[in-house]
Design a protein around this motif. Structure first.
Motif, mmCIF file in Angstrom:
data_model
loop_
_atom_site.group_PDB
_atom_site.id
_atom_site.type_symbol
_atom_site.label_atom_id
_atom_site.label_comp_id
_atom_site.label_asym_id
_atom_site.label_seq_id
_atom_site.Cartn_x
_atom_site.Cartn_y
_atom_site.Cartn_z
ATOM 1 N N VAL A 183 0.872 -1.173 0.000
ATOM 2 C CA VAL A 183 0.000 0.000 0.000
ATOM 3 C C VAL A 183 0.907 1.221 0.000
ATOM 4 C CG1 VAL A 183 -1.783 1.319 1.187
ATOM 5 C CG2 VAL A 183 -1.838 -1.200 1.246
ATOM 6 N N TYR A 184 0.722 2.080 -0.995
ATOM 7 C CA TYR A 184 1.502 3.298 -1.107
ATOM 8 C C TYR A 184 0.688 4.491 -0.614
ATOM 9 C CZ TYR A 184 4.718 0.804 -4.248
ATOM 10 O OH TYR A 184 5.615 -0.084 -4.797
ATOM 11 N N ARG A 185 1.362 5.415 0.036
ATOM 12 C CA ARG A 185 0.749 6.691 0.440
ATOM 13 C C ARG A 185 1.282 7.769 -0.488
ATOM 14 N NH1 ARG A 185 1.938 11.353 3.077
ATOM 15 N NH2 ARG A 185 0.263 12.305 4.329
ATOM 16 N N VAL A 186 0.370 8.441 -1.198
ATOM 17 C CA VAL A 186 0.793 9.456 -2.159
ATOM 18 C C VAL A 186 -0.046 10.718 -1.983
ATOM 19 C CG1 VAL A 186 1.567 7.738 -3.818
ATOM 20 C CG2 VAL A 186 -0.755 8.608 -3.972
ATOM 21 N N VAL A 187 0.576 11.848 -2.271
ATOM 22 C CA VAL A 187 -0.095 13.146 -2.227
ATOM 23 C C VAL A 187 0.100 13.802 -3.587
ATOM 24 C CG1 VAL A 187 -0.266 15.385 -1.065
ATOM 25 C CG2 VAL A 187 0.396 13.349 0.248
ATOM 26 N N PRO A 188 -0.879 13.687 -4.474
ATOM 27 C CA PRO A 188 -0.698 14.194 -5.841
ATOM 28 C C PRO A 188 -0.302 15.661 -5.902
ATOM 29 C CG PRO A 188 -2.638 12.794 -5.735
ATOM 30 C CD PRO A 188 -2.167 12.982 -4.317
ATOM 31 N N GLU A 189 -0.768 16.454 -4.957
ATOM 32 C CA GLU A 189 -0.434 17.882 -4.981
ATOM 33 C C GLU A 189 1.068 18.113 -4.823
ATOM 34 O OE1 GLU A 189 -4.660 17.408 -4.093
ATOM 35 O OE2 GLU A 189 -2.845 16.544 -3.205
ATOM 36 N N ASP A 190 1.769 17.134 -4.267
ATOM 37 C CA ASP A 190 3.217 17.273 -4.068
ATOM 38 C C ASP A 190 4.029 16.757 -5.247
ATOM 39 O OD1 ASP A 190 2.610 18.257 -1.578
ATOM 40 O OD2 ASP A 190 3.088 16.402 -0.498
ATOM 41 N N PHE A 191 3.367 16.156 -6.243
ATOM 42 C CA PHE A 191 4.103 15.588 -7.370
ATOM 43 C C PHE A 191 4.704 16.698 -8.230
ATOM 44 C CE2 PHE A 191 1.305 11.505 -7.635
ATOM 45 C CZ PHE A 191 1.811 11.100 -6.413
ATOM 46 N N PRO A 192 5.881 16.473 -8.780
ATOM 47 C CA PRO A 192 6.464 17.455 -9.694
ATOM 48 C C PRO A 192 5.720 17.466 -11.019
ATOM 49 C CG PRO A 192 7.805 15.473 -9.633
ATOM 50 C CD PRO A 192 6.753 15.304 -8.571
ATOM 51 N N ALA A 193 5.890 18.538 -11.762
ATOM 52 C CA ALA A 193 5.293 18.628 -13.093
ATOM 53 C C ALA A 193 5.821 17.487 -13.957
ATOM 54 C CB ALA A 193 5.617 19.972 -13.725
ATOM 55 N N GLY A 194 4.922 16.857 -14.697
ATOM 56 C CA GLY A 194 5.328 15.749 -15.542
ATOM 57 C C GLY A 194 5.180 14.401 -14.882
ATOM 58 N N GLY A 195 4.735 14.379 -13.596
ATOM 59 C CA GLY A 195 4.485 13.121 -12.921
ATOM 60 C C GLY A 195 5.689 12.605 -12.157
ATOM 61 N N ILE A 196 5.549 11.434 -11.569
ATOM 62 C CA ILE A 196 6.579 10.885 -10.693
ATOM 63 C C ILE A 196 6.499 9.360 -10.718
ATOM 64 C CG2 ILE A 196 5.096 10.870 -8.647
ATOM 65 C CD1 ILE A 196 7.517 11.739 -7.003
ATOM 66 N N ILE A 197 7.628 8.707 -10.468
ATOM 67 C CA ILE A 197 7.642 7.253 -10.314
ATOM 68 C C ILE A 197 7.520 6.933 -8.827
ATOM 69 C CG2 ILE A 197 9.002 5.150 -10.551
ATOM 70 C CD1 ILE A 197 10.135 6.219 -13.107
ATOM 71 N N ILE A 198 6.507 6.143 -8.486
ATOM 72 C CA ILE A 198 6.247 5.781 -7.099
ATOM 73 C C ILE A 198 7.062 4.545 -6.746
ATOM 74 C CG2 ILE A 198 4.485 5.103 -5.431
ATOM 75 C CD1 ILE A 198 4.197 7.967 -6.438
ATOM 76 N N GLY A 199 7.933 4.695 -5.752
ATOM 77 C CA GLY A 199 8.780 3.597 -5.346
ATOM 78 C C GLY A 199 8.769 3.378 -3.845
ATOM 79 N N GLN A 200 9.833 2.786 -3.345
ATOM 80 C CA GLN A 200 9.897 2.336 -1.958
ATOM 81 C C GLN A 200 9.669 3.448 -0.951
ATOM 82 O OE1 GLN A 200 13.584 0.355 -1.033
ATOM 83 N NE2 GLN A 200 12.884 -0.362 0.951
ATOM 84 N N GLU A 201 10.096 4.659 -1.278
ATOM 85 C CA GLU A 201 9.968 5.757 -0.318
ATOM 86 C C GLU A 201 8.517 6.130 -0.046
ATOM 87 O OE1 GLU A 201 10.657 7.768 -4.378
ATOM 88 O OE2 GLU A 201 11.123 5.880 -3.346
ATOM 89 N N PHE A 202 7.585 5.641 -0.876
ATOM 90 C CA PHE A 202 6.166 5.947 -0.689
ATOM 91 C C PHE A 202 5.400 4.804 -0.008
ATOM 92 C CE2 PHE A 202 7.529 8.642 -4.185
ATOM 93 C CZ PHE A 202 6.922 9.850 -3.911
ATOM 94 N N GLU A 203 6.081 3.731 0.348
ATOM 95 C CA GLU A 203 5.410 2.578 0.935
ATOM 96 C C GLU A 203 4.844 2.919 2.315
ATOM 97 O OE1 GLU A 203 8.157 -0.633 1.003
ATOM 98 O OE2 GLU A 203 8.265 -0.818 -1.186
ATOM 99 N N TRP A 204 3.566 2.579 2.530
ATOM 100 C CA TRP A 204 2.909 2.772 3.830
ATOM 101 C C TRP A 204 2.874 1.462 4.605
ATOM 102 C CZ3 TRP A 204 -2.388 1.613 5.539
ATOM 103 C CH2 TRP A 204 -2.712 2.243 6.750
ATOM 104 N N THR A 205 2.573 0.366 3.917
ATOM 105 C CA THR A 205 2.657 -0.962 4.512
ATOM 106 C C THR A 205 2.894 -1.977 3.408
ATOM 107 O OG1 THR A 205 1.634 -2.509 6.082
ATOM 108 C CG2 THR A 205 0.186 -1.506 4.436
ATOM 109 N N THR A 206 3.523 -3.092 3.771
ATOM 110 C CA THR A 206 3.887 -4.109 2.789
ATOM 111 C C THR A 206 3.599 -5.498 3.367
ATOM 112 O OG1 THR A 206 6.163 -4.262 3.612
ATOM 113 C CG2 THR A 206 5.724 -2.638 1.884
ATOM 114 N N GLY A 207 3.952 -6.535 2.600
ATOM 115 C CA GLY A 207 3.824 -7.898 3.093
ATOM 116 C C GLY A 207 2.412 -8.442 3.084
#
Length: 211
Positions: free
Chosen positions: A104-128
């Protein structure tokens, strides 16, 4: 309203470097979240989060990075009590190979840079988790995910309760007895409803005790 699939399909065709291995171009719009001022679509084929505007314009906000063996396959999106978006992934192939690998990733679209972003490990909220096929927040902020399966032989299935302030705590609500868990929803009184079953006429909606 908008042809999200067409836009996302073209995106994958234009970004071969993101191809998880002979799967692109592809698109499978799978989950939707409509808020008072934003509408979001999760695409399980393109592995993207898109925003759909009232005009019909589709803007790709993010791409969810590939897993070890295949793509992440995001399937659901819900808004948390903090206003952020929480996105669950199927991660089916990795789960079959390595055990529960859904995230489960936690993301805040308002914080994304122009042109979008790649969601990776730093956005993980819970795993497994086993492959996630649906997600929802309850009125008290508790997060719920439905799991398609809970074993590599495609058996099991479940709804898991995840306290918002303790996301590593995964509490089974059906003891892995919900076959092929799909959508999940929570009523105003905290009652959890989930879809189970595989092929017609065996599909059903289960009402789970809130606990």
């Amino acid at each position: 309203v908008a042809n999200v699939g067409s836009v996302n399909y073209r995106f994958t065709d234009n970004h071969p470097e993101l191809d998880p291995g002979g799967q692109y171009p592809d698109s499978n719009p799978y989950g939707v979240l409509v808020l008072p001022d934003h509408s979001y679509v999760i695409d399980a084929g393109a592995n993207t989060l898109s925003e759909v505007f009232p005009s019909g314009k589709v803007k790709i906000l993010a791409y969810f990075e590939n897993n070890i063996t295949s793509d992440s396959t995001p399937t659901c999106v819900a808004q948390g009590p903090d206003g952020a978006l929480y996105v669950g992934t199927l991660s089916l192939v990795d789960s079959l190979v390595f055990g529960p690998s859904a995230k489960v990733y936690r993301v805040v679209p308002e914080d994304f840079p122009a042109g979008g972003i790649i969601i990776g490990q730093e956005f993980e909220w819970t795993t497994g988790l086993w492959p996630i096929n649906g997600c929802a927040f309850g009125p008290d902020g508790t997060f719920y995910v439905s799991q398609l399966i809970t074993a590599s032989d495609f058996s099991g299935g479940d709804v898991v309760k995840i306290p918002f302030d303790d996301p590593t705590n995964h509490i089974s609500l059906t003891d892995e007895t919900l076959p092929f868990g799909a959508g999940v929803a929570v009523s105003a009184d905290g009652t959890v409803y989930a879809v189970g079953g595989t092929v017609a006429p065996d599909g059903f909606v289960a009402r789970l005790t809130a606990h």
